[in-house]
Design an enzyme around this catalytic site. Structure first.
Site, PDB file in Angstrom:
ATOM      1  N   LYS A 155      -6.321 -20.520   8.147  1.00 49.25           N
ATOM      2  CA  LYS A 155      -5.589 -19.528   8.705  1.00 49.25           C
ATOM      3  C   LYS A 155      -4.234 -19.864   9.313  1.00 49.25           C
ATOM      4  O   LYS A 155      -4.526 -20.986   8.986  1.00 49.25           O
ATOM      5  CB  LYS A 155      -6.490 -19.668   9.900  1.00 49.25           C
ATOM      6  N   ARG A 172     -19.530 -12.573   6.602  1.00 53.53           N
ATOM      7  CA  ARG A 172     -20.126 -11.895   5.297  1.00 53.53           C
ATOM      8  C   ARG A 172     -20.996 -12.408   4.714  1.00 53.53           C
ATOM      9  O   ARG A 172     -22.154 -12.166   3.923  1.00 53.53           O
ATOM     10  CB  ARG A 172     -19.478 -10.980   4.585  1.00 53.53           C
TER      11      ARG A 172
END
Ligand code: BES
Ligand code: MN
Ligand code: ZN
Length: 495
Positions: free
Chosen positions: A278, A352
């Site tokens: 990030k 996920r």
């Protein structure tokens, strides 16, 4: 804070302060009328002078009440009498506690639960007093060496009558359980990533379970996860020194043949993005990537404390997502526990990857329903902002139940479509699916990914990326969606 139900008539009540309501049409709440009558129209005189208009959010503290066992009166504006509703009731309680926080008042009697509300009974109204007071009095002070001075308030009496005192007490019991669960969830969420690691989170779950005979915890470590072939989950953890844990809580409040409700919470104790690192700005907030997991611990504690006649399983895959030499890489292909293969196109779509194996693991409990909660996508913030949580699922009845519960709890959700057409975005040239679906509809394609592992049961997914914490000067965890989940469970227990 001590919360209690008080059925003494107001003229015999001894308290530092009484909270009563005033509408915009200058009408007084029932208790305000009694106080007014007992004090030579003190309240009406102030209204006539224009000191309080009765607008929603308005407060006025009357600090001297001559010849009374009640030391002060806190007037709360309720807004339009005809329009008064659940949201305004909650707003009035929030205004009351905010006004009290800055004073030296130690004990307070709140009469606002007496106000009739369409569709909300006395029990709910009492419960809200506890929840909202608790919510607004929470402070995270654990990591400050200089502790702020604590608020003076230490006792809250909720007024009731002989007739509704049983309802009031039931509301108090629920309110205390939910309030405690919200505080625990906020506390675990606000802790920094260097304290709240997967191992720490597991220890906290064990601590909670020690208080209840019918709440058990099992913590699976990486060796266990390997035996289960949870390769997708393990791939995320591989780039971190902190070992992953799968925390399994089991609350047995009903007969063992009753199918359990399974709650799954994303427990990413820090999400740096992995190799798909990030960018720097605001990355500290990724300590909150375990808010789903903290909410599961809080909700299970509340269920056990309320002794709900349900069986509930809580599953928390806990891990960090870090960029280490051993970390998983874009292009890697994983064989998930289900056997389905996944091409990792972005290591930052890790939620996920840990959830899919946990969804597969949930099958072994033969669940009635499975609800997962996850700070899953930044796209949810783009779509819905920070007001409702995103809701998606494969079962209309379950989604409707959650929507109903969210309205009662004041913990909003908004359903997004999970249509077949979106599944195409997950196509991969090399595996059964990719772990990302491109720029469009990011929240939906994330849920599409999860749906492929939740085909065997009724399932709903809450994307809490925008609701689990506040950003900016008031940065801090909210404890959402614990109130919603508790309400859903209460409704299920009542059904
Ligand atoms: N934990 C984040 C989602 C997130 C980001 C929540 C910002 C709240 C604020 C998640 O693991 C993530 O990084 N998602 C990616 C997915 C993308 C790579 C498809 C995102 O939202 O950018
Ligand atoms: Mn991520
Ligand atoms: Zn994440």
């Amino acid at each position: 804070m001590d919360y209690s139900i008080e059925i003494q008539p107001l003229d015999q009540l001894e308290t530092d302060c009484i909270i009563v309501g005033v509408y915009k049409n200058q009408q007084l709440s029932p208790s305000a009328t009694i106080v007014d009558d007992n004090t030579h129209q003190l309240i009406r005189n102030l209204i006539e002078r224009g000191d309080i208009k009765g607008k929603s959010n308005e407060t006025l503290l009357i600090s001297v009440v001559p010849d009374s066992t009640i030391q002060r009166v806190l007037l709360i504006g309720l807004g339009d009498e005809e329009k008064f509703n659940l949201k305004l009731y909650r707003k009035a309680l929030t205004a009351a506690v905010k006004a009290l926080k800055t004073t030296q008042i130690k004990s307070v009697a709140c009469t606002l639960a007496e106000i009739e509300l369409n569709g909300c009974d006395y029990q709910w109204r009492c419960r809200q007093v506890v929840e909202i007071f608790n919510q607004n009095l929470y402070q995270f002070i654990e990591t400050k060496s200089i502790k702020p001075t604590p608020v003076a308030l230490s006792s809250v009496q909720i007024t009731a009558t002989e007739k509704n005192k049983d309802q009031a007490n039931a509301g108090l019991v629920q309110g205390l359980a939910i309030a405690k669960a919200v505080s625990l969830t906020k506390y675990l969420s606000d802790l920094p990533g260097n304290i709240c690691t997967p191992t720490y989170l597991a220890e906290q779950a064990i601590k909670v379970a020690e208080n209840f005979a019918n709440l058990e915890v099992e913590v699976l470590d990486e060796a266990d996860l390997e035996l289960l072939k949870m390769n997708s989950f393990l791939a995320v953890s591989r780039g971190s020194y902190q070992p992953a844990k799968l925390i399994c809580l089991n609350y047995q409040g009903a007969n063992s043949n009753k199918k359990p409700i399974v709650l799954i919470g994303k427990g990413l104790t820090f999400d740096a993005g992995g190799i798909s690192l990030k960018s720097g700005g605001g990355m500290d907030e990724m300590k909150y990537d375990m808010c789903g997991g903290a909410s599961v611990i809080g909700t299970l504690q509340a269920a056990a404390q309320m002794k709900l006649p349900l069986n509930i399983i809580g599953l928390i895959p806990a891990s960090e997502n870090m960029p280490d030499a051993n970390a998983n890489k874009p292009g890697d292909i994983l064989i998930s526990m289900s056997g389905k293969t996944i091409e990792v196109l972005n290591t930052d779509a890790e939620g996920r990857l840990i959830l899919c194996d946990t969804l597969t693991y949930a099958e072994k409990f033969n669940p009635d329903v499975v609800i997962d909660l996850a700070t899953l996508t930044g796209a949810c913030l783009v779509a819905l902002g920070r007001v409702p949580s995103g809701l998606l699922g494969n079962d209309d009845e379950l989604c409707d139940d959650l929507i109903g519960a969210s309205k009662t709890a004041g913990d909003s959700v908004w359903r997004l479509p999970l249509w077949e057409e979106y599944q195409d975005q997950l196509k991969s040239n090399f595996a059964d699916m990719a772990n990302i679906g491109g720029r469009d509809a990011g929240t939906i394609t994330a849920a599409c990914f999860l749906s492929r592992f939740a085909e065997d049961y009724r399932w709903a997914h809450l994307d809490i990326a925008g609701t689990a914490w506040r950003t900016g000067v008031n940065k801090g965890a909210t404890g959402r969606p614990v109130p919603l989940l508790c309400q859903y469970l209460i409704n299920r227990a009542d059904a």
